[in-house]
Write a protein that holds these residues in place. Structure first.
Motif, PDB file in Angstrom:
ATOM      1  N   TYR A 105       0.844   5.170   0.705  1.00 40.99           N
ATOM      2  CA  TYR A 105      -0.212   6.111   1.513  1.00 40.99           C
ATOM      3  C   TYR A 105       0.521   7.662   1.617  1.00 40.99           C
ATOM      4  CZ  TYR A 105       2.812   4.515   5.270  1.00 40.99           C
ATOM      5  OH  TYR A 105       3.810   4.188   6.111  1.00 40.99           O
ATOM      6  N   GLN A 161      -3.263   9.045   6.090  1.00 43.01           N
ATOM      7  CA  GLN A 161      -2.592   7.497   6.013  1.00 43.01           C
ATOM      8  C   GLN A 161      -3.594   6.491   6.173  1.00 43.01           C
ATOM      9  OE1 GLN A 161      -1.739  10.455   8.004  1.00 43.01           O
ATOM     10  NE2 GLN A 161      -0.252  10.982   6.489  1.00 43.01           N
ATOM     11  N   LEU A 221      -5.742  -0.171  11.174  1.00 41.37           N
ATOM     12  CA  LEU A 221      -6.833  -0.981  10.293  1.00 41.37           C
ATOM     13  C   LEU A 221      -7.691  -2.147  11.224  1.00 41.37           C
ATOM     14  CD1 LEU A 221      -4.865  -1.640   6.986  1.00 41.37           C
ATOM     15  CD2 LEU A 221      -6.969  -0.509   7.364  1.00 41.37           C
ATOM     16  N   VAL A 255       0.843  -1.116   0.162  1.00 40.82           N
ATOM     17  CA  VAL A 255       0.076   0.018  -0.036  1.00 40.82           C
ATOM     18  C   VAL A 255       0.810   1.101  -0.070  1.00 40.82           C
ATOM     19  CG1 VAL A 255      -1.859   1.138   1.305  1.00 40.82           C
ATOM     20  CG2 VAL A 255      -1.699  -1.117   1.239  1.00 40.82           C
ATOM     21  N   ASP A 277      -6.090   6.264   3.320  1.00 41.68           N
ATOM     22  CA  ASP A 277      -5.431   5.632   1.919  1.00 41.68           C
ATOM     23  C   ASP A 277      -5.519   4.450   2.355  1.00 41.68           C
ATOM     24  OD1 ASP A 277      -5.232   8.034   1.023  1.00 41.68           O
ATOM     25  OD2 ASP A 277      -2.957   7.929   1.399  1.00 41.68           O
ATOM     26  N   CYS A 278      -5.057   3.742   3.536  1.00 36.14           N
ATOM     27  CA  CYS A 278      -5.381   2.081   3.728  1.00 36.14           C
ATOM     28  C   CYS A 278      -6.422   1.612   3.607  1.00 36.14           C
ATOM     29  CB  CYS A 278      -4.488   1.893   5.143  1.00 36.14           C
ATOM     30  SG  CYS A 278      -2.579   2.389   5.108  1.00 36.14           S
ATOM     31  N   LYS A 279      -7.576   2.287   4.474  1.00 33.01           N
ATOM     32  CA  LYS A 279      -8.935   1.716   4.263  1.00 33.01           C
ATOM     33  C   LYS A 279      -9.490   1.712   2.921  1.00 33.01           C
ATOM     34  CE  LYS A 279     -10.087   2.313   9.162  1.00 33.01           C
ATOM     35  NZ  LYS A 279     -10.949   1.155   9.311  1.00 33.01           N
ATOM     36  N   LEU A 328      -0.186   1.759  11.111  1.00 33.14           N
ATOM     37  CA  LEU A 328      -1.205   1.672  10.153  1.00 33.14           C
ATOM     38  C   LEU A 328      -2.079   0.462  10.222  1.00 33.14           C
ATOM     39  CD1 LEU A 328       0.241   3.837   7.385  1.00 33.14           C
ATOM     40  CD2 LEU A 328      -1.532   4.581   9.126  1.00 33.14           C
ATOM     41  N   ALA A 352      -3.595  -7.676   7.252  1.00 30.84           N
ATOM     42  CA  ALA A 352      -2.594  -6.474   7.179  1.00 30.84           C
ATOM     43  C   ALA A 352      -1.306  -6.825   7.918  1.00 30.84           C
ATOM     44  CB  ALA A 352      -3.413  -4.877   7.543  1.00 30.84           C
ATOM     45  N   GLY A 406       4.354   1.386   8.942  1.00 34.55           N
ATOM     46  CA  GLY A 406       3.102   0.273   8.347  1.00 34.55           C
ATOM     47  C   GLY A 406       2.688  -0.529   9.413  1.00 34.55           C
ATOM     48  N   GLY A 462       2.512  -5.031   8.537  1.00 35.08           N
ATOM     49  CA  GLY A 462       3.436  -3.563   8.584  1.00 35.08           C
ATOM     50  C   GLY A 462       4.385  -3.742   9.346  1.00 35.08           C
TER      51      GLY A 462
END
Length: 163
Positions: A24, A35, A75, A22, A38-40, A71, A62, A68, A64
């Protein structure tokens, strides 16, 4: 070695997972919550295009590292009620089923007076913990943990002096 010259995404793909990396917006381009929005959006995009990309929409996780990981944790802990979902692919859920975070920070308020507050979190959130405590709490995955949080594996090491 586990990684050698291959990316983590390549390793997951070799094991049969659909793996995406991803991109972001960073804090020098957009402030939080851009940020996580963007991930969602990526999660909802994957669900909207599940057949095209051979994605099981009920098995999205996810993974990261560092930011990351932070994020990925957001998520796994946040819901549309927090207002991070954005509008693209709005008919799809951004909920994920699993999280793996490698040294991702989970409580940003713990970094008051540190190098990370000054160089990373301050620019991201518009000030210091003292000045913007609510923003730091809003950006902290720990703030949202409850019984509907995705199963989460947190991996940290004792040699990590930052997180």
């Amino acid at each position: 070695p586990l990684f050698s010259n291959r990316s983590f995404t390549e390793i997951l793909a070799e094991k049969g997972f659909v793996a995406v990396s991803v991109g972001y917006r960073l804090s020098d381009v957009a402030a939080f919550p851009a940020q996580i929005e963007d991930c969602k959006t990526v999660v909802r995009f994957l669900r909207a295009n599940a057949a095209k990309f051979s994605v099981d929409p009920e098995k999205i996780g996810a993974v990261g590292f560092s930011a990351g990981g932070h994020l990925a944790c957001l998520l796994g802990t946040t819901t549309p009620e927090q207002g991070f979902d954005g509008s693209e692919y709005g008919q799809q859920s951004s909920h994920i089923q699993a999280v793996v975070s490698f040294f991702g920070p989970t409580d940003l308020t713990l970094y008051a007076g540190t190098l990370l507050e000054k160089t990373i979190f301050g620019p991201l959130l518009g000030g210091t913990v003292k000045e913007r405590r609510e923003a730091f709490l809003k950006a902290s995955p720990i703030s949202y943990v409850n019984k509907s949080t995705a199963p989460t594996l947190l991996i940290h090491g004792t040699a990590d002096t930052l997180v």
